[in-house]
Write a protein that holds these residues in place. Structure first.
Motif, PDB file in Angstrom:
ATOM      1  N   THR A 239       0.759  -1.317   0.219  1.00 45.61           N
ATOM      2  CA  THR A 239       0.181   0.016   0.010  1.00 45.61           C
ATOM      3  C   THR A 239       0.811   1.240   0.098  1.00 45.61           C
ATOM      4  O   THR A 239       1.832   1.053   0.249  1.00 45.61           O
ATOM      5  N   GLN A 282      -9.320   4.408   3.318  1.00 46.25           N
ATOM      6  CA  GLN A 282      -8.109   4.392   2.672  1.00 46.25           C
ATOM      7  C   GLN A 282      -7.744   5.721   2.175  1.00 46.25           C
ATOM      8  O   GLN A 282      -8.668   6.542   1.616  1.00 46.25           O
ATOM      9  N   GLN A 311     -19.932  -2.181 -14.731  1.00 50.16           N
ATOM     10  CA  GLN A 311     -19.991  -3.505 -14.873  1.00 50.16           C
ATOM     11  C   GLN A 311     -20.763  -4.211 -15.806  1.00 50.16           C
ATOM     12  O   GLN A 311     -21.154  -5.335 -15.698  1.00 50.16           O
ATOM     13  N   TYR A 350     -12.790  -6.236 -25.091  1.00 48.57           N
ATOM     14  CA  TYR A 350     -12.429  -4.898 -24.314  1.00 48.57           C
ATOM     15  C   TYR A 350     -10.907  -4.602 -24.593  1.00 48.57           C
ATOM     16  O   TYR A 350     -10.154  -5.674 -24.644  1.00 48.57           O
ATOM     17  N   ARG A 370      -5.021   3.789 -15.991  1.00 44.85           N
ATOM     18  CA  ARG A 370      -5.358   2.697 -16.683  1.00 44.85           C
ATOM     19  C   ARG A 370      -6.793   2.823 -17.116  1.00 44.85           C
ATOM     20  O   ARG A 370      -7.789   3.227 -16.365  1.00 44.85           O
ATOM     21  N   ASP A 384      -8.844   3.759 -13.779  1.00 45.32           N
ATOM     22  CA  ASP A 384      -8.087   3.620 -12.669  1.00 45.32           C
ATOM     23  C   ASP A 384      -6.791   4.421 -12.358  1.00 45.32           C
ATOM     24  O   ASP A 384      -5.775   4.329 -13.123  1.00 45.32           O
TER      25      ASP A 384
ATOM     26  N   ILE B 137     -17.197  -5.905  -9.391  1.00 46.33           N
ATOM     27  CA  ILE B 137     -16.136  -5.248  -8.685  1.00 46.33           C
ATOM     28  C   ILE B 137     -15.919  -6.005  -7.524  1.00 46.33           C
ATOM     29  O   ILE B 137     -14.659  -5.835  -7.170  1.00 46.33           O
ATOM     30  N   ASN B 148      -2.329  -8.312  -3.247  1.00 45.38           N
ATOM     31  CA  ASN B 148      -1.632  -7.609  -2.257  1.00 45.38           C
ATOM     32  C   ASN B 148      -1.020  -8.603  -1.434  1.00 45.38           C
ATOM     33  O   ASN B 148       0.095  -8.175  -0.773  1.00 45.38           O
ATOM     34  N   LYS B 151       2.478  -9.014  -2.316  1.00 45.90           N
ATOM     35  CA  LYS B 151       3.463  -8.117  -2.041  1.00 45.90           C
ATOM     36  C   LYS B 151       3.679  -7.816  -0.533  1.00 45.90           C
ATOM     37  O   LYS B 151       4.410  -6.940   0.147  1.00 45.90           O
ATOM     38  N   LYS B 187     -12.546 -12.806 -16.357  1.00 47.15           N
ATOM     39  CA  LYS B 187     -12.091 -11.240 -16.588  1.00 47.15           C
ATOM     40  C   LYS B 187     -11.719 -10.578 -15.219  1.00 47.15           C
ATOM     41  O   LYS B 187     -10.659  -9.937 -15.209  1.00 47.15           O
ATOM     42  N   ARG B 190      -8.172 -11.482 -14.539  1.00 45.68           N
ATOM     43  CA  ARG B 190      -6.972 -10.561 -15.261  1.00 45.68           C
ATOM     44  C   ARG B 190      -7.029  -9.218 -14.859  1.00 45.68           C
ATOM     45  O   ARG B 190      -5.875  -8.657 -14.645  1.00 45.68           O
ATOM     46  N   GLU B 191      -8.128  -8.550 -14.420  1.00 50.79           N
ATOM     47  CA  GLU B 191      -8.152  -7.080 -14.061  1.00 50.79           C
ATOM     48  C   GLU B 191      -7.123  -7.085 -12.849  1.00 50.79           C
ATOM     49  O   GLU B 191      -6.561  -6.134 -12.693  1.00 50.79           O
ATOM     50  N   SER B 194      -3.580  -7.412 -13.536  1.00 53.39           N
ATOM     51  CA  SER B 194      -2.858  -6.153 -14.103  1.00 53.39           C
ATOM     52  C   SER B 194      -2.757  -5.016 -13.347  1.00 53.39           C
ATOM     53  O   SER B 194      -2.426  -3.890 -13.665  1.00 53.39           O
ATOM     54  N   GLY B 195      -3.326  -5.223 -11.955  1.00 51.41           N
ATOM     55  CA  GLY B 195      -2.671  -4.307 -10.899  1.00 51.41           C
ATOM     56  C   GLY B 195      -4.256  -3.320 -10.344  1.00 51.41           C
ATOM     57  O   GLY B 195      -3.986  -2.584  -9.710  1.00 51.41           O
ATOM     58  N   SER B 196      -5.434  -3.552 -10.915  1.00 52.00           N
ATOM     59  CA  SER B 196      -6.492  -2.956 -10.393  1.00 52.00           C
ATOM     60  C   SER B 196      -6.922  -3.390  -8.921  1.00 52.00           C
ATOM     61  O   SER B 196      -6.811  -4.526  -8.743  1.00 52.00           O
ATOM     62  N   ASP B 197      -7.007  -2.528  -8.335  1.00 51.72           N
ATOM     63  CA  ASP B 197      -7.466  -2.639  -6.770  1.00 51.72           C
ATOM     64  C   ASP B 197      -8.368  -1.986  -6.118  1.00 51.72           C
ATOM     65  O   ASP B 197      -7.827  -0.797  -5.554  1.00 51.72           O
ATOM     66  N   PRO B 198      -9.719  -2.368  -6.272  1.00 50.61           N
ATOM     67  CA  PRO B 198     -10.639  -1.726  -5.620  1.00 50.61           C
ATOM     68  C   PRO B 198     -10.612  -1.397  -4.360  1.00 50.61           C
ATOM     69  O   PRO B 198     -11.689  -0.665  -3.670  1.00 50.61           O
ATOM     70  N   THR B 199      -9.860  -2.141  -3.575  1.00 47.55           N
ATOM     71  CA  THR B 199     -10.108  -2.267  -2.143  1.00 47.55           C
ATOM     72  C   THR B 199      -9.060  -1.074  -1.278  1.00 47.55           C
ATOM     73  O   THR B 199      -9.123  -1.318  -0.264  1.00 47.55           O
ATOM     74  N   GLY B 200      -8.104  -0.870  -2.163  1.00 52.68           N
ATOM     75  CA  GLY B 200      -7.130   0.219  -1.353  1.00 52.68           C
ATOM     76  C   GLY B 200      -6.211  -0.498  -0.682  1.00 52.68           C
ATOM     77  O   GLY B 200      -6.203  -0.260   0.747  1.00 52.68           O
ATOM     78  N   GLY B 201      -5.729  -1.646  -0.996  1.00 51.92           N
ATOM     79  CA  GLY B 201      -4.535  -2.313  -0.127  1.00 51.92           C
ATOM     80  C   GLY B 201      -5.217  -3.429   0.848  1.00 51.92           C
ATOM     81  O   GLY B 201      -4.386  -3.746   1.695  1.00 51.92           O
ATOM     82  N   ILE B 203      -5.955  -6.995   2.637  1.00 57.22           N
ATOM     83  CA  ILE B 203      -5.411  -8.356   2.420  1.00 57.22           C
ATOM     84  C   ILE B 203      -6.197  -9.553   3.104  1.00 57.22           C
ATOM     85  O   ILE B 203      -6.084 -10.453   2.975  1.00 57.22           O
TER      86      ILE B 203
END
Lengths: 473, 232
Positions: A239, A282, A311, A350, A370, A384, B137, B148, B151, B187, B190-191, B194-201, B203
């Motif tokens: 984070t 956050q 979505q 997409y 992104r 994003d 989401i 997460n 890392k 899907k 894959r998202e 690629s680094g998408s994180d709707p949770t804000g870190g 775990i």
């Protein structure tokens, strides 16, 4: 006659029952044997993991002791990289041991931190030939803790074989719950957090563990008493506690709705009515909003949209990659972003586009946005900007090396196709200002980064052509 | 002389039968893409089709060379995901896309270097088994938790290590991890990768209606998505 039929029925019945019983018995024995077989196999795997753990951890401890005293860069690099590799192996073994519940393992954490730190130090010693006094202290400190972990785990393994320890503690049985049976206190029952845990740890220390997992938990409790390493920033990289790029000021809920509404309008929604459906704790967020199939996150600090996703189901593909990129650029402009597209991935229905900020021709890779384009009608269905807002800040971008000086640092078989200045991210929030060279060598495409300040070879990426686009490894 | 003639005849017979064999086997092993395949089709091409679908994570059940209902369903899922007309019939376009996507990755000089997407499927299965029925989401968020952990110093350093860590995911313990993921989960995987994180870190996550676990409730909460609370 009647008597005879009765006897007949009886005999048929008894034979049937006897047969059924024999069958059931046979089946039972077969199942039992199979079960024993499986049990033995898993047990063997667990035992291998435990023994491997003991071996690798012991090697880590020894390598650390040697790395401490090594004075030539060659030896220091050797032992540091042995430590790094051993720590990685030990973590894999640790996490395959049986567990009875989830939790944070301080043993895992320590070993992982030792691995990460040794990796960083391996690189450092290889390039500038020494560790700073502070880093050396930190390494010595880690070694002390690894000695304790190593001794404890060896003891635990011995006890496991000598006393036939279980893998995990059994939950208390009915008798024990009623207070009749003997109870065994473990660290786990002392709770997992705060003062409770301290107490649990204190208690656990005095008792011998009743299971392997119980022993690991006791070790956890004793490790938890150590102060955290001051190096945390570089050791934990999942984070960004302090985002650098969010605008000043705080907004309220009403303002968040306005921000989301404007954003959606610019994407092409007609009269959108987003509603706040949740709050988040956050630094890059604050307000979660939804509208139809869309989900947005607006930051409390600065009031910007950091994340958006529509979505909806995506229909038949009508657009090609080029049109998709054009659409992404148009919308980015509308939203007020000036970015350079660096990569695209074609997922069929997409397209995923990555774009980064540029400053005086310098590509700022950490400041990334992104965008996802639906290829049925070209709408933006994903956005994003979390990386951008996490890392964007004013940077001093004056190279000390000239382009020719940087070129001289490259492998002589490397043929340059393209070059530019770029900022790349390292571990955590650390960055490096580099010359980026795209080129080929040995039939492969690479990106090589030469530090524009000190001339060191900062990073090498390999470019591979996958069916969905170029992959940078 | 006589021996020589009979030898020649034998040779001729052998040559003709060999040619016949080759021709027959070629007819039997028509390549994938030669014709449109649909429900009811059978043969080696269908088997090839099924293998390729499975490779990309669109499981067809048994790879048996029979184009049945589950194969048609897998083809439909693939078509939906790739933006093709979702009719469950493997026509020219569908097969071409399938062949392209199941190809190996190459270096700039064209040397094959293997597939580069194996972890996506495992992550997709984890997401599907843990979070099917959640909004999209929320599924990305589950994947992001795994990423997460990758890392985070307290967890293993590979995706498989994290997912199969004992007691880490209930879906692994009860075998649901082996269910076939749908296209939404793929899907989402894959998202997340690629680094998408709707949770804000985040775990950890848990379903507040189902969990009494003290440890889970003790973690600092970040946000709620769907039925799950995501925590640090």
């Amino acid at each position: 006659m009647k008597e005879e039929t009765r006897r007949k029925i009886l005999s048929v019945l008894s034979v049937t029952f006897a047969l059924a019983f024999a069958l059931a018995l046979g089946w039972g024995i077969y199942e039992y044997r199979t079960l024993q077989d499986y049990k033995l196999k898993t047990e063997n795997q667990y035992k291998q993991a435990l023994n491997d753990l003991v071996t690798t951890l012991n090697e880590v401890e020894t390598s650390m002791a040697k790395a401490k005293v090594a004075n030539s860069p060659a030896q220091k690099v050797l032992y540091l990289s042995e430590t790094w590799k051993g720590a990685n192996d030990a973590v894999a073994k640790l996490s395959s041991l049986p567990a009875d519940e989830v939790g944070i393992s301080y043993v895992d954490t320590l070993v992982n931190q030792v691995g990460d730190f040794s990796k960083t130090m391996t690189r450092k010693v290889a390039s500038v030939e020494s560790m700073s006094a502070e880093e050396q202290d930190m390494f010595n400190d880690m070694h002390e803790r690894v000695i304790e972990v190593n001794r404890n785990i060896q003891q635990l393994a011995n006890q496991f074989y000598a006393e036939n320890l279980a893998w995990v503690d059994k939950p208390p049985g009915i008798l024990q719950r009623l207070g009749i049976g003997r109870t065994t206190q473990t660290a786990a029952q002392g709770g997992e957090s705060g003062a409770e845990n301290q107490q649990g740890g204190e208690q656990a220390r005095q008792e011998t563990p009743t299971s392997v997992r119980g022993g690991l938990k006791q070790l956890d409790a004793s490790l938890q008493k150590y102060p955290p390493f001051t190096y945390q920033g570089e050791l934990d990289k999942h984070t960004t506690p302090k985002p650098l790029g969010l605008p000043e000021g705080e907004i309220n809920e009403n303002k968040a709705v306005t921000v989301a509404k404007e954003f959606l309008q610019k994407l092409g929604y007609e009269n959108p009515q987003p509603q706040v459906t949740g709050l988040s704790q956050q630094p890059l967020g604050g307000f979660d909003l939804t509208y139809d199939d869309s989900y947005l996150e607006v930051s409390k600090k600065g009031g910007v949209v950091t994340f958006y996703r529509d979505q909806r189901e995506i229909g038949d593909r009508k657009l090609d990659v080029k049109k998709g990129i054009d659409k992404a650029n148009t919308v980015l402009n509308k939203l007020g972003w000036k970015l350079a597209v660096t990569s695209t991935q074609d997922f069929g229905s997409y397209l995923q586009v990555e774009a980064v900020a540029e400053e005086k021709g310098v590509r700022l890779y950490p400041d990334k946005v992104r965008i996802t384009v639906a290829l049925d009608n070209g709408d933006i269905v994903g956005f994003d900007a979390n990386p951008y807002y996490a890392y964007h800040h004013d940077r001093q971008l004056i190279p000390k090396l000239t382009l020719d000086q940087a070129k001289a640092k490259l492998n002589k078989d490397f043929k340059i196709l393209e070059n530019r200045l770029a900022v790349i991210s390292k571990i955590g929030t650390e960055e490096a200002f580099c010359y980026e060279f795209r080129g080929t060598a040995y039939g492969e495409e690479y990106l090589v980064y030469i530090n524009a300040l000190d001339g060191s070879e900062e990073k090498i990426s390999r470019v591979v052509n996958t069916p969905s686009g170029k992959l940078i490894q | 002389m006589q021996a020589d003639r009979s030898e020649k005849r034998l040779f001729r017979i052998m040559a003709v039968s060999l040619a016949l064999c080759l021709a027959l086997s070629a007819a039997g092993h028509a390549a994938l893409g030669d014709r449109t395949l649909s429900q009811g089709s059978k043969g080696a091409e269908v088997k090839d089709l099924q293998k390729r679908l499975t490779q990309l994570g669109y499981q067809v059940g048994k790879v048996d060379g029979i184009y049945g209902k589950s194969t048609a369903a897998a083809v439909t899922r693939f078509q939906k995901d790739r933006g093709l007309k979702a009719d469950g019939i493997a026509g020219e376009k569908t097969i071409k896309e399938l062949i392209r996507l199941t190809g190996e990755s190459t270096t700039s000089s064209g040397k094959k270097v293997g597939y580069k997407n194996s972890d996506v499927q495992l992550l997709a299965r984890c997401i599907y088994s843990e979070g099917r029925g959640e909004p999209y989401i929320g599924q990305v968020a589950i994947g992001a938790c795994v990423m997460n952990r990758l890392k985070h110093p307290s967890f293993p350093n590979t995706i498989a290590g994290i997912i199969y860590q004992p007691q880490a995911f209930s879906a692994v313990a009860d075998g649901q991890i082996n269910l076939q993921p749908d296209e939404t989960a793929i899907k989402a995987a894959r998202e997340a990768m690629s680094g998408s994180d709707p949770t804000g870190g985040a775990i950890y996550y848990f379903n507040p209606a189902k969990t009494k676990n003290k440890f889970m409730w003790s973690r600092p909460q970040i946000k709620k998505i769907g039925k799950h609370i995501f925590t640090r």
